[in-house]
Design a protein around this motif. Structure first.
Motif, PDB file in Angstrom:
ATOM      1  N   GLN A 134       0.844  -1.193   0.000  1.00 18.39           N
ATOM      2  CA  GLN A 134       0.000   0.000   0.000  1.00 18.39           C
ATOM      3  C   GLN A 134       0.883   1.248   0.000  1.00 18.39           C
ATOM      4  N   ALA A 135       1.937   1.217   0.800  1.00 20.99           N
ATOM      5  CA  ALA A 135       2.864   2.359   0.883  1.00 20.99           C
ATOM      6  C   ALA A 135       3.493   2.617  -0.481  1.00 20.99           C
ATOM      7  N   GLU A 136       3.916   1.547  -1.147  1.00 15.32           N
ATOM      8  CA  GLU A 136       4.577   1.718  -2.444  1.00 15.32           C
ATOM      9  C   GLU A 136       3.635   2.386  -3.450  1.00 15.32           C
ATOM     10  N   THR A 137       2.394   1.901  -3.504  1.00 17.91           N
ATOM     11  CA  THR A 137       1.413   2.490  -4.428  1.00 17.91           C
ATOM     12  C   THR A 137       1.160   3.957  -4.097  1.00 17.91           C
ATOM     13  N   MET A 138       0.968   4.227  -2.806  1.00 18.48           N
ATOM     14  CA  MET A 138       0.661   5.582  -2.358  1.00 18.48           C
ATOM     15  C   MET A 138       1.807   6.549  -2.666  1.00 18.48           C
ATOM     16  N   GLN A 185      13.327   8.355  -2.492  1.00 17.59           N
ATOM     17  CA  GLN A 185      14.272   7.557  -1.688  1.00 17.59           C
ATOM     18  C   GLN A 185      13.502   6.527  -0.850  1.00 17.59           C
ATOM     19  N   HIS A 186      12.390   6.975  -0.274  1.00 22.03           N
ATOM     20  CA  HIS A 186      11.620   6.069   0.584  1.00 22.03           C
ATOM     21  C   HIS A 186      10.881   4.999  -0.230  1.00 22.03           C
ATOM     22  N   ILE A 187      10.611   5.276  -1.494  1.00 20.69           N
ATOM     23  CA  ILE A 187      10.002   4.246  -2.354  1.00 20.69           C
ATOM     24  C   ILE A 187      10.984   3.076  -2.503  1.00 20.69           C
ATOM     25  N   ASP A 188      12.250   3.399  -2.733  1.00 15.75           N
ATOM     26  CA  ASP A 188      13.282   2.345  -2.830  1.00 15.75           C
ATOM     27  C   ASP A 188      13.341   1.539  -1.534  1.00 15.75           C
ATOM     28  N   GLU A 189      13.344   2.241  -0.403  1.00 12.97           N
ATOM     29  CA  GLU A 189      13.376   1.555   0.898  1.00 12.97           C
ATOM     30  C   GLU A 189      12.141   0.683   1.073  1.00 12.97           C
ATOM     31  N   THR A 190      10.991   1.218   0.668  1.00 11.52           N
ATOM     32  CA  THR A 190       9.716   0.515   0.840  1.00 11.52           C
ATOM     33  C   THR A 190       9.684  -0.781   0.029  1.00 11.52           C
ATOM     34  N   ALA A 198      -1.663 -12.615  -0.889  1.00  6.82           N
ATOM     35  CA  ALA A 198      -2.914 -12.467  -0.137  1.00  6.82           C
ATOM     36  C   ALA A 198      -3.846 -11.432  -0.766  1.00  6.82           C
ATOM     37  N   ILE A 199      -5.113 -11.611  -0.480  1.00  9.68           N
ATOM     38  CA  ILE A 199      -6.151 -10.670  -0.937  1.00  9.68           C
ATOM     39  C   ILE A 199      -5.889  -9.296  -0.317  1.00  9.68           C
ATOM     40  N   LYS A 200      -5.413  -9.307   0.919  1.00  6.74           N
ATOM     41  CA  LYS A 200      -5.133  -8.063   1.638  1.00  6.74           C
ATOM     42  C   LYS A 200      -4.196  -7.150   0.856  1.00  6.74           C
ATOM     43  N   ASP A 201      -3.186  -7.749   0.204  1.00  6.16           N
ATOM     44  CA  ASP A 201      -2.241  -6.964  -0.584  1.00  6.16           C
ATOM     45  C   ASP A 201      -2.973  -6.203  -1.687  1.00  6.16           C
ATOM     46  N   MET A 202      -3.879  -6.920  -2.356  1.00  8.27           N
ATOM     47  CA  MET A 202      -4.629  -6.304  -3.450  1.00  8.27           C
ATOM     48  C   MET A 202      -5.566  -5.230  -2.927  1.00  8.27           C
ATOM     49  N   ALA A 203      -6.205  -5.518  -1.792  1.00  7.36           N
ATOM     50  CA  ALA A 203      -7.117  -4.546  -1.180  1.00  7.36           C
ATOM     51  C   ALA A 203      -6.338  -3.289  -0.793  1.00  7.36           C
ATOM     52  N   GLY A 204      -5.152  -3.504  -0.248  1.00  7.46           N
ATOM     53  CA  GLY A 204      -4.308  -2.381   0.159  1.00  7.46           C
ATOM     54  C   GLY A 204      -3.915  -1.522  -1.023  1.00  7.46           C
ATOM     55  N   LYS A 205      -3.537  -2.194  -2.122  1.00  5.13           N
ATOM     56  CA  LYS A 205      -3.147  -1.458  -3.328  1.00  5.13           C
ATOM     57  C   LYS A 205      -4.317  -0.664  -3.885  1.00  5.13           C
ATOM     58  N   ALA A 206      -5.489  -1.290  -3.904  1.00  3.58           N
ATOM     59  CA  ALA A 206      -6.691  -0.620  -4.417  1.00  3.58           C
ATOM     60  C   ALA A 206      -7.017   0.598  -3.566  1.00  3.58           C
ATOM     61  N   MET A 207      -6.887   0.420  -2.235  1.00  3.42           N
ATOM     62  CA  MET A 207      -7.201   1.523  -1.332  1.00  3.42           C
ATOM     63  C   MET A 207      -6.215   2.672  -1.535  1.00  3.42           C
ATOM     64  N   ALA A 208      -4.948   2.308  -1.715  1.00  2.00           N
ATOM     65  CA  ALA A 208      -3.917   3.330  -1.914  1.00  2.00           C
ATOM     66  C   ALA A 208      -4.152   4.110  -3.202  1.00  2.00           C
ATOM     67  N   SER A 209      -4.574   3.416  -4.267  1.00  2.00           N
ATOM     68  CA  SER A 209      -4.868   4.113  -5.526  1.00  2.00           C
ATOM     69  C   SER A 209      -6.024   5.076  -5.340  1.00  2.00           C
TER      70      SER A 209
END
Ligand code: MG
Ligand code: FE
Length: 182
Positions: free
Chosen positions: A34-38, A58-63, A83-94
């Motif tokens: 989620q952090a990476e997408t955001m 810089q923090h994207i690389d760390e993330t 996991a589904i959670k990963d996808m949900a997190g990415k969707a929420m971040a978008s």
């Protein structure tokens, strides 16, 4: 009276512990995705705040590295990371990223969201560190102890630079050309 024996857990207690522990690792992995997408959405949109943009990049690389490391921790415990959670997190971040686009003070709102998010990450890794100690997972413990200062450093950067961003936003907002937003 409490007995000394009480501290040695039964095999059922261990299962409960292990299951929460694996859940928390999966939550951390979803959080990093989620952090990476955001952060990627945010960095790609910034035009007039180059220092903040650079720090986010810089923090994207760390993330990305954090996500990779946590995935390895999960796999070492026999869990999977698709996991589904990963996808949900990415969707929420978008969606968060897109919601921000409609705000005339996008950069300021994005900064506030990032500040809150980094503290959420700090809390997550502190809890994971305790859990890793309790289950005796020394490799994960070492990894979380390495990741935690990266989150703290990012939170610290925002702590010390958000006022400057807000000031710049308000300065730019008063000038013609509409350069304040991002
Ligand atoms: Mg992180
Ligand atoms: Fe972070």
């Amino acid at each position: 009276m409490e007995m000394a024996m009480e501290s040695s857990s039964t095999s059922m207690d261990r299962d409960v512990l292990e299951s929460h522990y694996l859940d928390w690792l999966r939550d951390a992995h979803a959080m990093e995705q989620q952090a990476e997408t955001m952060l990627t959405t945010m960095a790609s949109r910034i035009e007039n705040y180059p220092d903040l943009k650079r720090r986010i990049e810089q923090h994207i690389d760390e993330t990305r590295e954090q996500a990779r490391l946590i995935a390895e921790c999960i796999e070492r415990r026999g869990g999977d990371t698709s996991a589904i959670k990963d996808m949900a997190g990415k969707a929420m971040a978008s969606m968060q990223g897109m919601a921000g686009m409609f705000a005339s003070d996008e950069i300021v709102k994005g900064g506030m969201l990032s500040y809150a998010f980094e503290h959420f990450e700090i809390a997550s890794y502190r809890n994971l560190i305790e859990a890793a100690r309790m289950v005796g997972d020394r490799e994960t413990l070492a990894i979380c102890e390495r990741i935690l200062p990266e989150e703290q450093a990012m939170a610290d950067y925002l702590e010390h630079n958000m006022a400057g961003v807000a000031r710049r936003f308000l300065d730019l907002a008063q000038q013609p050309g509409a350069k304040a937003k991002v």
